[in-house]
Design a protein around this motif. Structure first.
Motif, PDB file in Angstrom:
ATOM      1  N   MET A   2      -6.298  -1.431   6.009  1.00 33.38           N
ATOM      2  CA  MET A   2      -5.124  -1.042   6.791  1.00 33.38           C
ATOM      3  C   MET A   2      -3.861  -1.298   5.954  1.00 33.38           C
ATOM      4  N   TYR A   3      -2.950  -0.336   5.991  1.00 35.11           N
ATOM      5  CA  TYR A   3      -1.714  -0.452   5.233  1.00 35.11           C
ATOM      6  C   TYR A   3      -0.741  -1.363   5.985  1.00 35.11           C
ATOM      7  N   PRO A   4      -0.186  -2.387   5.318  1.00 34.24           N
ATOM      8  CA  PRO A   4       0.708  -3.352   5.992  1.00 34.24           C
ATOM      9  C   PRO A   4       1.960  -2.701   6.592  1.00 34.24           C
ATOM     10  N   GLU A   5       2.422  -3.288   7.666  1.00 34.68           N
ATOM     11  CA  GLU A   5       3.647  -2.832   8.332  1.00 34.68           C
ATOM     12  C   GLU A   5       4.890  -3.240   7.557  1.00 34.68           C
ATOM     13  N   ASN A   6       4.810  -4.369   6.837  1.00 35.81           N
ATOM     14  CA  ASN A   6       5.972  -4.880   6.125  1.00 35.81           C
ATOM     15  C   ASN A   6       5.490  -5.754   4.959  1.00 35.81           C
ATOM     16  N   PHE A   7       5.818  -5.329   3.745  1.00 34.84           N
ATOM     17  CA  PHE A   7       5.444  -6.117   2.560  1.00 34.84           C
ATOM     18  C   PHE A   7       6.420  -7.255   2.297  1.00 34.84           C
ATOM     19  N   GLY A   8       7.544  -7.262   2.994  1.00 27.80           N
ATOM     20  CA  GLY A   8       8.572  -8.257   2.723  1.00 27.80           C
ATOM     21  C   GLY A   8       9.400  -7.849   1.517  1.00 27.80           C
ATOM     22  N   GLN A   9      10.128  -8.798   0.980  1.00 25.37           N
ATOM     23  CA  GLN A   9      10.982  -8.559  -0.191  1.00 25.37           C
ATOM     24  C   GLN A   9      10.117  -8.173  -1.389  1.00 25.37           C
ATOM     25  N   LEU A  10      10.403  -7.031  -2.011  1.00 24.30           N
ATOM     26  CA  LEU A  10       9.624  -6.588  -3.165  1.00 24.30           C
ATOM     27  C   LEU A  10      10.318  -6.915  -4.483  1.00 24.30           C
ATOM     28  N   ALA A  11      11.597  -6.676  -4.552  1.00 21.98           N
ATOM     29  CA  ALA A  11      12.341  -7.016  -5.766  1.00 21.98           C
ATOM     30  C   ALA A  11      12.411  -8.538  -5.882  1.00 21.98           C
ATOM     31  N   TYR A  12      12.186  -9.031  -7.069  1.00 18.87           N
ATOM     32  CA  TYR A  12      12.249 -10.462  -7.391  1.00 18.87           C
ATOM     33  C   TYR A  12      11.120 -11.286  -6.748  1.00 18.87           C
ATOM     34  N   ASP A  13      10.140 -10.635  -6.146  1.00 23.83           N
ATOM     35  CA  ASP A  13       9.007 -11.365  -5.562  1.00 23.83           C
ATOM     36  C   ASP A  13       7.725 -10.716  -6.077  1.00 23.83           C
ATOM     37  N   TYR A  14       7.193 -11.247  -7.184  1.00 20.44           N
ATOM     38  CA  TYR A  14       6.068 -10.612  -7.864  1.00 20.44           C
ATOM     39  C   TYR A  14       4.817 -10.542  -6.986  1.00 20.44           C
ATOM     40  N   SER A  15       4.567 -11.551  -6.191  1.00 20.49           N
ATOM     41  CA  SER A  15       3.385 -11.558  -5.333  1.00 20.49           C
ATOM     42  C   SER A  15       3.436 -10.416  -4.318  1.00 20.49           C
ATOM     43  N   ASN A  16       4.574 -10.255  -3.639  1.00 22.16           N
ATOM     44  CA  ASN A  16       4.733  -9.161  -2.676  1.00 22.16           C
ATOM     45  C   ASN A  16       4.654  -7.807  -3.375  1.00 22.16           C
ATOM     46  N   LYS A  17       5.289  -7.717  -4.535  1.00 23.16           N
ATOM     47  CA  LYS A  17       5.299  -6.474  -5.298  1.00 23.16           C
ATOM     48  C   LYS A  17       3.878  -6.086  -5.715  1.00 23.16           C
ATOM     49  N   LYS A  18       3.117  -7.038  -6.219  1.00 16.15           N
ATOM     50  CA  LYS A  18       1.741  -6.770  -6.641  1.00 16.15           C
ATOM     51  C   LYS A  18       0.907  -6.297  -5.451  1.00 16.15           C
ATOM     52  N   ASN A  19       1.074  -6.948  -4.297  1.00 17.36           N
ATOM     53  CA  ASN A  19       0.372  -6.543  -3.084  1.00 17.36           C
ATOM     54  C   ASN A  19       0.760  -5.118  -2.695  1.00 17.36           C
ATOM     55  N   PHE A  20       2.049  -4.808  -2.735  1.00 18.57           N
ATOM     56  CA  PHE A  20       2.538  -3.461  -2.430  1.00 18.57           C
ATOM     57  C   PHE A  20       1.908  -2.421  -3.356  1.00 18.57           C
ATOM     58  N   LEU A  21       1.923  -2.685  -4.654  1.00 22.41           N
ATOM     59  CA  LEU A  21       1.373  -1.723  -5.615  1.00 22.41           C
ATOM     60  C   LEU A  21      -0.129  -1.525  -5.411  1.00 22.41           C
ATOM     61  N   ASN A  22      -0.853  -2.606  -5.187  1.00 21.58           N
ATOM     62  CA  ASN A  22      -2.307  -2.503  -5.000  1.00 21.58           C
ATOM     63  C   ASN A  22      -2.676  -1.787  -3.700  1.00 21.58           C
ATOM     64  N   LYS A  23      -2.016  -2.140  -2.600  1.00 15.98           N
ATOM     65  CA  LYS A  23      -2.316  -1.501  -1.302  1.00 15.98           C
ATOM     66  C   LYS A  23      -1.902  -0.030  -1.314  1.00 15.98           C
ATOM     67  N   SER A  24      -0.794   0.280  -1.973  1.00 13.66           N
ATOM     68  CA  SER A  24      -0.344   1.671  -2.051  1.00 13.66           C
ATOM     69  C   SER A  24      -1.304   2.503  -2.902  1.00 13.66           C
ATOM     70  N   ALA A  25      -1.782   1.925  -4.010  1.00 15.84           N
ATOM     71  CA  ALA A  25      -2.762   2.629  -4.845  1.00 15.84           C
ATOM     72  C   ALA A  25      -4.054   2.870  -4.063  1.00 15.84           C
ATOM     73  N   ALA A  26      -4.484   1.885  -3.280  1.00 22.40           N
ATOM     74  CA  ALA A  26      -5.697   2.043  -2.462  1.00 22.40           C
ATOM     75  C   ALA A  26      -5.508   3.157  -1.434  1.00 22.40           C
ATOM     76  N   LEU A  27      -4.332   3.206  -0.797  1.00 22.07           N
ATOM     77  CA  LEU A  27      -4.051   4.259   0.173  1.00 22.07           C
ATOM     78  C   LEU A  27      -4.102   5.628  -0.494  1.00 22.07           C
ATOM     79  N   LEU A  28      -3.501   5.754  -1.673  1.00 22.49           N
ATOM     80  CA  LEU A  28      -3.486   7.048  -2.345  1.00 22.49           C
ATOM     81  C   LEU A  28      -4.856   7.429  -2.897  1.00 22.49           C
ATOM     82  N   ARG A  29      -5.684   6.462  -3.250  1.00 19.39           N
ATOM     83  CA  ARG A  29      -7.068   6.777  -3.640  1.00 19.39           C
ATOM     84  C   ARG A  29      -7.837   7.321  -2.432  1.00 19.39           C
ATOM     85  N   THR A  30      -7.555   6.802  -1.244  1.00 21.31           N
ATOM     86  CA  THR A  30      -8.163   7.327  -0.018  1.00 21.31           C
ATOM     87  C   THR A  30      -7.714   8.762   0.222  1.00 21.31           C
ATOM     88  N   VAL A  31      -6.431   9.033   0.023  1.00 22.07           N
ATOM     89  CA  VAL A  31      -5.916  10.397   0.160  1.00 22.07           C
ATOM     90  C   VAL A  31      -6.627  11.320  -0.821  1.00 22.07           C
TER      91      VAL A  31
END
Length: 126
Positions: free
Chosen positions: A1-30
């Motif tokens: 399931m794609y998250p409703e809110n990744f939180g702060q992405l800029a300056y937060d590497y953990s959130n950013k990495k999660n965003f990039l990985n979940k977004s890539a997974a969503l687009l692989r599904t597409v």
């Protein structure tokens, strides 16, 4: 399931990495919805002050579609500023797909695999 809110992405590497990985997974599904087409998912981490981007290139026979999931501070659709938009791709003189025509408007869509697939199908058929 794609998250409703990744939180702060800029300056937060953990959130950013999660965003990039979940977004890539969503687009692989597409991409799985287009088994007969050339589909590629790519990530662009960008710098520390941005959320990065994830791209899905869907290449048909005569035209293609570029799907982008990115982070934009001007988006008011989500608290984290994450948006998804589609751009048409046409072949240039060499037959390589580009993001032209540049005057074509972006098509913003919900972050849902089925909705993205449906819009990509419409754009490829038009």
């Amino acid at each position: 399931m794609y998250p409703e809110n990744f939180g702060q992405l800029a300056y937060d590497y953990s959130n950013k990495k999660n965003f990039l990985n979940k977004s890539a997974a969503l687009l692989r599904t597409v991409a799985k919805g287009f088994p007969d087409l050339d589909c590629r998912v790519k990530k662009n981490e960008g710098g520390i002050a941005v959320g990065g981007d994830v791209y899905l290139y869907v290449n048909g026979v005569e035209k293609g579609v570029l799907v982008t999931i990115t982070h934009s501070p001007i988006s008011s659709q989500r608290a984290d500023g994450v948006i998804c938009y589609l751009q048409p791709r046409l072949p240039d003189k060499t037959g390589k797909f580009t993001v032209l025509p540049v005057n074509a408007p972006n098509r913003y869509v919900a972050l849902d695999a089925q909705r993205i697939q449906t819009e990509v199908q419409r754009m490829l058929a038009a």
